[in-house]
Write an enzyme that holds these catalytic residues in place. Structure first.
Site, PDB file in Angstrom:
ATOM      1  N   ASP A 288      -0.904   2.249   1.414  1.00 25.38           N
ATOM      2  CA  ASP A 288      -2.236   1.652   1.229  1.00 25.38           C
ATOM      3  C   ASP A 288      -3.303   2.387   2.029  1.00 25.38           C
ATOM      4  O   ASP A 288      -4.349   1.826   2.354  1.00 25.38           O
ATOM      5  CB  ASP A 288      -2.223   0.175   1.616  1.00 25.38           C
ATOM      6  CG  ASP A 288      -1.865  -0.047   3.089  1.00 25.38           C
ATOM      7  OD1 ASP A 288      -1.357   0.906   3.727  1.00 25.38           O
ATOM      8  OD2 ASP A 288      -2.073  -1.165   3.599  1.00 25.38           O
ATOM      9  N   ASP A 366       5.715  -1.434  15.395  1.00 22.91           N
ATOM     10  CA  ASP A 366       4.475  -0.903  15.959  1.00 22.91           C
ATOM     11  C   ASP A 366       4.142  -1.544  17.302  1.00 22.91           C
ATOM     12  O   ASP A 366       3.716  -0.858  18.240  1.00 22.91           O
ATOM     13  CB  ASP A 366       3.311  -1.067  14.977  1.00 22.91           C
ATOM     14  CG  ASP A 366       3.214  -2.467  14.393  1.00 22.91           C
ATOM     15  OD1 ASP A 366       4.136  -3.276  14.592  1.00 22.91           O
ATOM     16  OD2 ASP A 366       2.203  -2.752  13.725  1.00 22.91           O
TER      17      ASP A 366
END
Length: 523
Positions: A288, A366
């Protein structure tokens, strides 16, 4: 000078041949020494030829003459040997003088010559589709893998040269960052058919398919997305994560199943790039993300910086506070160090993956990267203006931050030739010396002064000081920057400092001078 020396050599060679010819004629027609008047004529057709007319005596004279002739020839050969040595010595002197002129230039261009004459690293063969059952085939067809592995050794050598070049000359150029380094782009995909938007931009801006092979790693088994990826043919390599099963998690984490699958996919995809395909570096983007025109130039230029500075562990294309009102549009070439792992288009080296892979988390990779146990006081590079933007509101995060922050991130549109810029200011010692001085020499102001603006003159910089977690969050919200902290580190922060524009003025939101470390309790 060269013509003169060459003429002397040719002249010497001609004299040598002429001398031998004359010597043979002379020896052949010369009468025997001490036998004149004895009928032992030396010339053919003479009164008495060699060995004729004297019987036994003639045979004895013939043997004597052969011995004598051999002795004279030996003497003449010694003379000729000395002559040859003289010619050879002159030729050696000439060759040394010729080489002296080239030696200094060759030494100065040693790194460049290696890059120019090195056979190009051939990237792995592109395949339309690869799954886990194809791994044997991939490894078999990866003849260039050996080449790439050799290329890794070359890159390690280049890293030493790069480090010396940066430290000694404070300069990073295209010559230093070898144009032959292959930088694969790993696209992490799942079930978004809008991956087409991401791939279209990557292919549009990619300067070389050989130096920037695009690998699309797909999870989820979504058929329509697979068809979109497959439509690009050999412009991309399509690999498929084979394990599509659900992951066993504790009951309260069932809603986070997507995060577990993403972490599993990242681990598999990075192992394919580094271990199966034997690449030495990679840039990771998700399906994306849309990239800027200078996306590839940005990572190409920063590759040698990342390799040479052990206090760096990634390069990111993303600015968490990169909204249009918070960045300086005239500073598209401005880069920063940051202690906050940004992600969203980031470069990783194989050596760093070897450190992270054995302890890779099962979920929330992350945030795991942002923990001090992984970061180890290392930093990333990030730009003033982002080189990626996200268009994916749909995802496992359910649009977290998207409507409030991410959709407003400014994407750079100006091509910056970073490979021609001196980026050595990003090395830790140089960066801290200049940046910390700039921050703490900036005028200290209250947030109300910035908001009212009437008493402030000029574009800054100005400094707003925070001293606690709460004061940071209050100031950040009021100034429009992201206020969350991970392991005590603010987004885009370096040594606790967050740099941004506020109403056209440069502002540093900073802790008191003398800051030493992050407080993980601030998370």
């Amino acid at each position: 000078m060269v013509r003169k020396k060459g003429s002397l050599i040719l002249c010497g060679a001609f004299l040598f041949v002429a001398w031998n010819a004359l010597l043979l004629l002379y020896l052949w027609g010369r009468p025997p020494i001490g036998h004149l008047g004895e009928g032992g004529g030396a010339e053919p057709g003479g009164k008495e030829e060699w060995g004729v007319g004297r019987g036994k005596v003639g045979r004895v004279n013939l043997a004597g003459e052969v011995i004598r002739l051999a002795e004279e020839v030996e003497v003449q050969l010694e003379t000729q040997k000395k002559l040859l040595k003289q010619i050879e010595s002159h030729r050696a002197v000439w060759a040394r003088q010729k080489d002296i002129g080239k030696r200094e230039t060759d030494d100065m261009k040693e790194v460049k010559e290696e890059a120019v004459h090195q056979p190009p690293q051939t990237p792995f063969p592109l395949k339309n589709s690869v799954d886990i059952s194809d791994q044997t085939e991939v490894k078999h067809t990866q003849k260039p893998v050996h080449t790439v592995a050799q290329g890794l050794k070359l890159e390690q050598h280049e890293a030493t040269e790069i480090k010396e070049e940066i430290i000694e000359n404070n300069e990073v150029t295209t010559v230093v960052s070898s144009p032959e380094v292959i930088i694969p782009i790993l696209v992490i995909a799942c079930d978004r058919v809008t991956v087409k938007r991401s791939l279209d931009r990557l292919i549009q801006y990619r300067p070389s398919p050989e130096l920037y092979p695009i690998i699309v790693s797909q999870d989820c088994g979504h058929a329509e997305t697979a068809r979109v990826i497959g439509s690009y043919g050999d412009q991309v390599t399509h690999i498929r994560q084979p394990d599509l099963s659900d992951i066993k998690v504790r009951p309260e984490h069932r809603k986070f199943q997507g995060y577990y699958k993403i972490a599993r996919h990242y681990r598999w995809g990075l192992n394919q790039v580094f271990n199966t395909l034997s690449q030495s570096t990679v840039v990771i983007v998700e399906d994306d993300l849309e990239v800027a025109p200078d996306f590839f130039e940005y990572f190409r230029a920063l590759h040698p910086i990342l390799r040479s500075d052990p206090t760096l562990w990634c390069v990111s294309a993303w600015n968490d506070n990169g909204r249009d009102a918070l960045v300086d549009p005239s500073k598209a070439d401005l880069l920063y160090r940051t202690d906050f792992f940004p992600g969203l288009g980031w470069m990783l080296l194989k050596e760093m993956w070897a450190e992270l892979e054995p302890k890779w988390p099962s979920a929330f990779w992350d945030d795991w990267m942002r923990q001090p146990e992984q970061r180890k006081d290392r930093s990333c590079i990030r730009p003033e203006i982002s080189r990626t933007i996200t268009f994916g509101r749909k995802g496992v995060s359910l649009g977290q931050f998207f409507d409030q922050y991410l959709r407003y991130i400014k994407l750079n549109t100006e091509f910056v030739p970073f490979t021609k810029h001196d980026l050595s200011y990003l090395l830790k010692e140089k960066y801290e010396e200049k940046y910390i001085k700039e921050v703490y020499s900036a005028q200290l102001v209250k947030i109300e002064e910035l908001q009212q603006g009437g008493t402030l003159k000029g574009p800054g910089p100005y400094r707003v000081q925070y001293s606690s977690r709460d004061s940071f969050k209050v100031f950040a919200r009021n100034l429009g920057v992201m206020d969350d902290l991970k392991s005590g580190v603010p987004r885009t922060g370096y040594r606790g400092i967050v740099s941004f524009l506020y109403r056209g003025r440069r502002v540093f939101l900073a802790p008191p001078q003398g800051w030493t470390q992050y407080d993980i309790s601030w998370s």
